[in-house]
Design a protein around this motif. Structure first.
Motif, PDB file in Angstrom:
ATOM      1  N   PRO A   7      -3.549   5.202   1.417  1.00 56.12           N
ATOM      2  CA  PRO A   7      -2.144   4.898   1.136  1.00 56.12           C
ATOM      3  C   PRO A   7      -1.813   3.430   1.354  1.00 56.12           C
ATOM      4  O   PRO A   7      -0.939   2.884   0.721  1.00 56.12           O
ATOM      5  CB  PRO A   7      -1.374   5.774   2.128  1.00 56.12           C
ATOM      6  CG  PRO A   7      -2.316   6.856   2.499  1.00 56.12           C
ATOM      7  CD  PRO A   7      -3.690   6.273   2.378  1.00 56.12           C
ATOM      8  N   ALA A   8      -2.539   2.759   2.243  1.00 58.69           N
ATOM      9  CA  ALA A   8      -2.283   1.344   2.484  1.00 58.69           C
ATOM     10  C   ALA A   8      -2.652   0.502   1.264  1.00 58.69           C
ATOM     11  O   ALA A   8      -2.183  -0.601   1.102  1.00 58.69           O
ATOM     12  CB  ALA A   8      -3.056   0.871   3.706  1.00 58.69           C
ATOM     13  N   LEU A   9      -3.514   1.021   0.397  1.00 53.41           N
ATOM     14  CA  LEU A   9      -3.943   0.275  -0.766  1.00 53.41           C
ATOM     15  C   LEU A   9      -3.072   0.543  -1.985  1.00 53.41           C
ATOM     16  O   LEU A   9      -3.140  -0.176  -2.959  1.00 53.41           O
ATOM     17  CB  LEU A   9      -5.398   0.613  -1.092  1.00 53.41           C
ATOM     18  CG  LEU A   9      -6.410   0.278   0.002  1.00 53.41           C
ATOM     19  CD1 LEU A   9      -7.791   0.752  -0.407  1.00 53.41           C
ATOM     20  CD2 LEU A   9      -6.428  -1.198   0.298  1.00 53.41           C
ATOM     21  N   ALA A  10      -2.300   1.582  -1.957  1.00 59.04           N
ATOM     22  CA  ALA A  10      -1.470   1.937  -3.098  1.00 59.04           C
ATOM     23  C   ALA A  10      -0.251   1.031  -3.172  1.00 59.04           C
ATOM     24  O   ALA A  10       0.284   0.601  -2.167  1.00 59.04           O
ATOM     25  CB  ALA A  10      -1.029   3.395  -2.979  1.00 59.04           C
ATOM     26  N   ASP A  86      -3.461  -6.356   9.846  1.00 58.81           N
ATOM     27  CA  ASP A  86      -2.460  -5.302   9.737  1.00 58.81           C
ATOM     28  C   ASP A  86      -1.061  -5.873   9.909  1.00 58.81           C
ATOM     29  O   ASP A  86      -0.871  -6.881  10.595  1.00 58.81           O
ATOM     30  CB  ASP A  86      -2.696  -4.217  10.800  1.00 58.81           C
ATOM     31  CG  ASP A  86      -3.968  -3.432  10.549  1.00 58.81           C
ATOM     32  OD1 ASP A  86      -4.284  -3.171   9.376  1.00 58.81           O
ATOM     33  OD2 ASP A  86      -4.632  -3.074  11.535  1.00 58.81           O
ATOM     34  N   TYR A  87      -0.087  -5.186   9.304  1.00 48.26           N
ATOM     35  CA  TYR A  87       1.316  -5.574   9.362  1.00 48.26           C
ATOM     36  C   TYR A  87       2.145  -4.395   9.853  1.00 48.26           C
ATOM     37  O   TYR A  87       1.770  -3.247   9.659  1.00 48.26           O
ATOM     38  CB  TYR A  87       1.817  -5.996   7.970  1.00 48.26           C
ATOM     39  CG  TYR A  87       1.130  -7.210   7.433  1.00 48.26           C
ATOM     40  CD1 TYR A  87       1.711  -8.470   7.565  1.00 48.26           C
ATOM     41  CD2 TYR A  87      -0.100  -7.117   6.804  1.00 48.26           C
ATOM     42  CE1 TYR A  87       1.078  -9.604   7.070  1.00 48.26           C
ATOM     43  CE2 TYR A  87      -0.739  -8.238   6.310  1.00 48.26           C
ATOM     44  CZ  TYR A  87      -0.155  -9.472   6.443  1.00 48.26           C
ATOM     45  OH  TYR A  87      -0.786 -10.587   5.960  1.00 48.26           O
ATOM     46  N   ARG A 104       5.068   2.306   9.855  1.00 48.21           N
ATOM     47  CA  ARG A 104       3.640   2.540  10.094  1.00 48.21           C
ATOM     48  C   ARG A 104       2.932   1.215   9.900  1.00 48.21           C
ATOM     49  O   ARG A 104       3.486   0.264   9.330  1.00 48.21           O
ATOM     50  CB  ARG A 104       3.114   3.593   9.127  1.00 48.21           C
ATOM     51  CG  ARG A 104       3.182   3.161   7.671  1.00 48.21           C
ATOM     52  CD  ARG A 104       2.540   4.207   6.756  1.00 48.21           C
ATOM     53  NE  ARG A 104       2.720   3.898   5.357  1.00 48.21           N
ATOM     54  CZ  ARG A 104       2.026   2.996   4.662  1.00 48.21           C
ATOM     55  NH1 ARG A 104       1.088   2.271   5.259  1.00 48.21           N
ATOM     56  NH2 ARG A 104       2.248   2.794   3.375  1.00 48.21           N
ATOM     57  N   VAL A 105       1.715   1.113  10.346  1.00 46.03           N
ATOM     58  CA  VAL A 105       0.907  -0.083  10.137  1.00 46.03           C
ATOM     59  C   VAL A 105       0.431  -0.064   8.686  1.00 46.03           C
ATOM     60  O   VAL A 105       0.046   0.981   8.168  1.00 46.03           O
ATOM     61  CB  VAL A 105      -0.281  -0.096  11.122  1.00 46.03           C
ATOM     62  CG1 VAL A 105      -1.234  -1.221  10.816  1.00 46.03           C
ATOM     63  CG2 VAL A 105       0.231  -0.193  12.560  1.00 46.03           C
ATOM     64  N   PHE A 106       0.487  -1.220   8.009  1.00 43.60           N
ATOM     65  CA  PHE A 106       0.101  -1.284   6.602  1.00 43.60           C
ATOM     66  C   PHE A 106      -0.578  -2.610   6.284  1.00 43.60           C
ATOM     67  O   PHE A 106      -0.562  -3.543   7.084  1.00 43.60           O
ATOM     68  CB  PHE A 106       1.314  -1.069   5.691  1.00 43.60           C
ATOM     69  CG  PHE A 106       2.405  -2.111   5.837  1.00 43.60           C
ATOM     70  CD1 PHE A 106       2.467  -3.206   4.980  1.00 43.60           C
ATOM     71  CD2 PHE A 106       3.369  -1.996   6.821  1.00 43.60           C
ATOM     72  CE1 PHE A 106       3.458  -4.147   5.109  1.00 43.60           C
ATOM     73  CE2 PHE A 106       4.380  -2.943   6.951  1.00 43.60           C
ATOM     74  CZ  PHE A 106       4.430  -4.021   6.091  1.00 43.60           C
ATOM     75  N   ASN A 107      -1.200  -2.683   5.121  1.00 42.57           N
ATOM     76  CA  ASN A 107      -1.766  -3.902   4.554  1.00 42.57           C
ATOM     77  C   ASN A 107      -1.978  -3.671   3.067  1.00 42.57           C
ATOM     78  O   ASN A 107      -1.550  -2.669   2.535  1.00 42.57           O
ATOM     79  CB  ASN A 107      -3.068  -4.325   5.285  1.00 42.57           C
ATOM     80  CG  ASN A 107      -4.139  -3.273   5.215  1.00 42.57           C
ATOM     81  OD1 ASN A 107      -4.244  -2.526   4.246  1.00 42.57           O
ATOM     82  ND2 ASN A 107      -4.963  -3.210   6.237  1.00 42.57           N
ATOM     83  N   GLU A 108      -2.604  -4.608   2.398  1.00 41.36           N
ATOM     84  CA  GLU A 108      -2.901  -4.434   0.978  1.00 41.36           C
ATOM     85  C   GLU A 108      -4.071  -3.511   0.902  1.00 41.36           C
ATOM     86  O   GLU A 108      -4.628  -3.104   0.091  1.00 41.36           O
ATOM     87  CB  GLU A 108      -3.175  -5.763   0.287  1.00 41.36           C
ATOM     88  CG  GLU A 108      -1.941  -6.576   0.026  1.00 41.36           C
ATOM     89  CD  GLU A 108      -1.035  -6.046  -1.063  1.00 41.36           C
ATOM     90  OE1 GLU A 108      -1.512  -5.567  -2.107  1.00 41.36           O
ATOM     91  OE2 GLU A 108       0.170  -6.105  -0.874  1.00 41.36           O
TER      92      GLU A 108
END
Length: 108
Positions: A7-10, A86-87, A104-108
């Protein structure tokens, strides 16, 4: 073997806050890497949106802060979100400096 994308890549938007008892909200628009911070209460207070970054092997630090309140519209800023760390977004009420929400923690 096929592995589903994380999901972090979507390509997606992330929104925090904005509930019936919250004084504002913050949105990350993945298409354009734009962040929006919005005060939604006419109570004389505002909201403070913070973007935190944690590089691989490093510690969390605030890299952007945007305050909104007392005017029309929302505060906005751009930040190039990548996959080198992470962001996380955090939203605070300025009146009592209370944490409203965190993403939540996310990135590209």
């Amino acid at each position: 073997m096929l592995v589903p994308a994380s999901p972090a890549l979507a390509l997606e938007d992330i929104e925090i806050g904005g509930g019936p008892h919250d004084s504002g909200y913050m949105i990350y628009h993945d298409n354009g890497d734009t962040f929006q911070v919005c005060d939604i209460r006419a109570d004389g207070s505002g909201v403070n949106g913070k973007l935190l970054y944690k590089p691989i092997g490093g510690d969390w630090r605030v890299i952007k802060t945007k305050v909104d309140g007392g005017d029309a519209g929302c505060g906005k800023f751009k930040e190039d979100v990548n996959n080198f760390g992470d962001y996380q977004m955090k939203l605070y009420s300025l009146g009592i400096n209370r944490l409203i929400a965190k993403s939540r923690v996310f990135n590209e």
